[in-house]
Design a protein around this motif. Structure first.
Motif, PDB file in Angstrom:
ATOM      1  N   GLU A  25     -54.181   6.450 -11.591  1.00  0.00           N
ATOM      2  CA  GLU A  25     -53.273   6.396 -12.732  1.00  0.00           C
ATOM      3  C   GLU A  25     -52.100   7.351 -12.524  1.00  0.00           C
ATOM      4  O   GLU A  25     -50.948   7.003 -12.768  1.00  0.00           O
ATOM      5  CB  GLU A  25     -54.038   6.765 -13.991  1.00  0.00           C
ATOM      6  N   ALA A  26     -52.413   8.546 -12.051  1.00  0.00           N
ATOM      7  CA  ALA A  26     -51.369   9.555 -11.836  1.00  0.00           C
ATOM      8  C   ALA A  26     -50.359   9.089 -10.800  1.00  0.00           C
ATOM      9  O   ALA A  26     -49.145   9.281 -10.969  1.00  0.00           O
ATOM     10  CB  ALA A  26     -52.002  10.877 -11.403  1.00  0.00           C
ATOM     11  N   GLU A  27     -50.838   8.455  -9.733  1.00  0.00           N
ATOM     12  CA  GLU A  27     -49.926   7.995  -8.688  1.00  0.00           C
ATOM     13  C   GLU A  27     -49.041   6.849  -9.181  1.00  0.00           C
ATOM     14  O   GLU A  27     -47.847   6.814  -8.904  1.00  0.00           O
ATOM     15  CB  GLU A  27     -50.704   7.559  -7.448  1.00  0.00           C
ATOM     16  N   ALA A  73     -43.756   5.054 -10.990  1.00  0.00           N
ATOM     17  CA  ALA A  73     -42.973   4.371 -12.025  1.00  0.00           C
ATOM     18  C   ALA A  73     -42.015   5.307 -12.749  1.00  0.00           C
ATOM     19  O   ALA A  73     -41.207   4.861 -13.562  1.00  0.00           O
ATOM     20  CB  ALA A  73     -43.906   3.723 -13.035  1.00  0.00           C
ATOM     21  N   LEU A  74     -42.124   6.601 -12.470  1.00  0.00           N
ATOM     22  CA  LEU A  74     -41.325   7.619 -13.160  1.00  0.00           C
ATOM     23  C   LEU A  74     -41.583   7.597 -14.669  1.00  0.00           C
ATOM     24  O   LEU A  74     -40.673   7.723 -15.482  1.00  0.00           O
ATOM     25  CB  LEU A  74     -39.837   7.466 -12.857  1.00  0.00           C
ATOM     26  N   ILE A  75     -42.852   7.415 -14.999  1.00  0.00           N
ATOM     27  CA  ILE A  75     -43.310   7.420 -16.386  1.00  0.00           C
ATOM     28  C   ILE A  75     -44.280   8.594 -16.528  1.00  0.00           C
ATOM     29  O   ILE A  75     -45.103   8.825 -15.660  1.00  0.00           O
ATOM     30  CB  ILE A  75     -44.054   6.111 -16.741  1.00  0.00           C
ATOM     31  N   ARG A  76     -44.182   9.317 -17.630  1.00  0.00           N
ATOM     32  CA  ARG A  76     -45.095  10.445 -17.845  1.00  0.00           C
ATOM     33  C   ARG A  76     -46.543   9.970 -17.841  1.00  0.00           C
ATOM     34  O   ARG A  76     -46.877   8.943 -18.434  1.00  0.00           O
ATOM     35  CB  ARG A  76     -44.788  11.117 -19.183  1.00  0.00           C
ATOM     36  N   LEU A 120     -38.573   6.866  -5.513  1.00  0.00           N
ATOM     37  CA  LEU A 120     -39.712   7.712  -5.844  1.00  0.00           C
ATOM     38  C   LEU A 120     -39.238   9.159  -5.758  1.00  0.00           C
ATOM     39  O   LEU A 120     -38.813   9.622  -4.716  1.00  0.00           O
ATOM     40  CB  LEU A 120     -40.853   7.467  -4.851  1.00  0.00           C
ATOM     41  N   VAL A 121     -39.253   9.841  -6.877  1.00  0.00           N
ATOM     42  CA  VAL A 121     -38.797  11.224  -6.933  1.00  0.00           C
ATOM     43  C   VAL A 121     -39.996  12.099  -7.256  1.00  0.00           C
ATOM     44  O   VAL A 121     -40.622  11.942  -8.304  1.00  0.00           O
ATOM     45  CB  VAL A 121     -37.695  11.399  -8.007  1.00  0.00           C
ATOM     46  N   ARG A 122     -40.282  12.988  -6.380  1.00  0.00           N
ATOM     47  CA  ARG A 122     -41.392  13.914  -6.615  1.00  0.00           C
ATOM     48  C   ARG A 122     -40.825  15.149  -7.324  1.00  0.00           C
ATOM     49  O   ARG A 122     -39.706  15.576  -7.047  1.00  0.00           O
ATOM     50  CB  ARG A 122     -42.048  14.317  -5.314  1.00  0.00           C
TER      51      ARG A 122
END
Length: 185
Positions: free
Chosen positions: A18-20, A25-28, A176-178
Motif C-alpha cells: 500500500e505504501a509503495e 501515485a503521489l497520494i498520502r 516518481l518523486v521520493r
C-alpha cells in the motif's frame, strides 16, 4: 449500491505494498489506507492510483480497484475518444465523465438521451450531472458506480471505463518523486 474496494487483492496482484502504491501515485498513505474502510473518495485519488498501478502492471483496469456486483466477468476496454463538447474533470487533464458518450450509446432513438433523462436514470440531480459533464465538479467513486450500475441494466457489456474515460493520449506521466532526506539542524 453493491461495490467494494479490491485493494488487498490488487496489492497482491501488483506485488507491491500500500505504501509503495501511494508513493508511486503521489497520494498520502493515510488517504489510501482510509479506503480499506469502504470510504468513498474522489476521482482525483482513484485516477493517480490507477495510473501508478498501470506502470507496474499495464493490464490493470478500474475493475481491479473496484468490484461491482453485476459487472461482466470479462472486462473489455473499448477505445473511446472524447466528444468535442466534453470537458476534462477539474484538475484532471485527459479524464472525462463519459456520460455524453453513454447518452448516445444507450438510446434507441435517433436523438441522444438528454442530461435530464440520464440524471433520472442514474438517480442524480440534473444540475450536478451537468456540472460534472462540463468539468466543474469532480465525481466521487460512488457516483461513478451509481452511473455504471444504472447504465449496466441497459447494456450488460459496459465497464467502469465506459463511465470514466481516461484518455491516455492527453495524460502526461507523473514522475516518481521520493521525499528528500533533509537533515534537521
Amino acid at each position: 449500491m453493491t461495490w467494494h474496494w479490491r485493494l488487498p487483492q490488487l496489492y497482491e496482484e501488483l506485488g507491491i505494498s500500500e505504501a509503495e502504491l501511494a508513493l508511486r501515485a503521489l497520494i498520502r498513505r493515510p488517504t489510501v489506507n482510509a479506503l480499506r474502510d469502504q470510504r468513498d473518495t474522489y476521482t482525483s485519488v482513484l485516477v493517480p492510483l490507477y495510473l501508478a498501478a498501470r506502470r507496474v502492471k499495464p493490464d490493470v483496469t478500474l475493475h481491479s480497484f473496484i468490484a461491482v456486483e453485476g459487472a461482466p466477468a470479462e472486462i473489455v476496454i473499448r477505445p473511446q475518444k472524447p466528444l468535442p463538447e466534453m470537458v476534462a474533470l477539474p484538475d484532471q487533464p485527459g479524464i472525462y465523465l463519459a456520460t455524453p458518450l453513454l447518452r448516445r450509446r444507450l438510446t434507441t432513438e435517433s436523438e441522444p438521451m438528454t442530461v435530464r433523462q440520464m440524471a433520472a436514470l442514474c438517480q442524480l440531480d440534473e444540475t450536478t450531472l451537468s456540472r460534472m459533464e462540463h468539468g466543474h465538479l469532480q465525481p466521487k467513486v460512488s457516483t461513478l458506480v451509481r452511473i455504471y450500475l444504472a447504465c449496466l441494466e441497459r447494456d450488460p457489456s459496459l465497464t467502469l471505463h465506459d463511465v470514466l474515460l481516461i484518455n491516455d493520449r492527453e495524460l502526461q506521466p507523473r514522475p516518481l518523486v521520493r521525499p528528500s532526506t533533509r537533515s534537521l539542524p
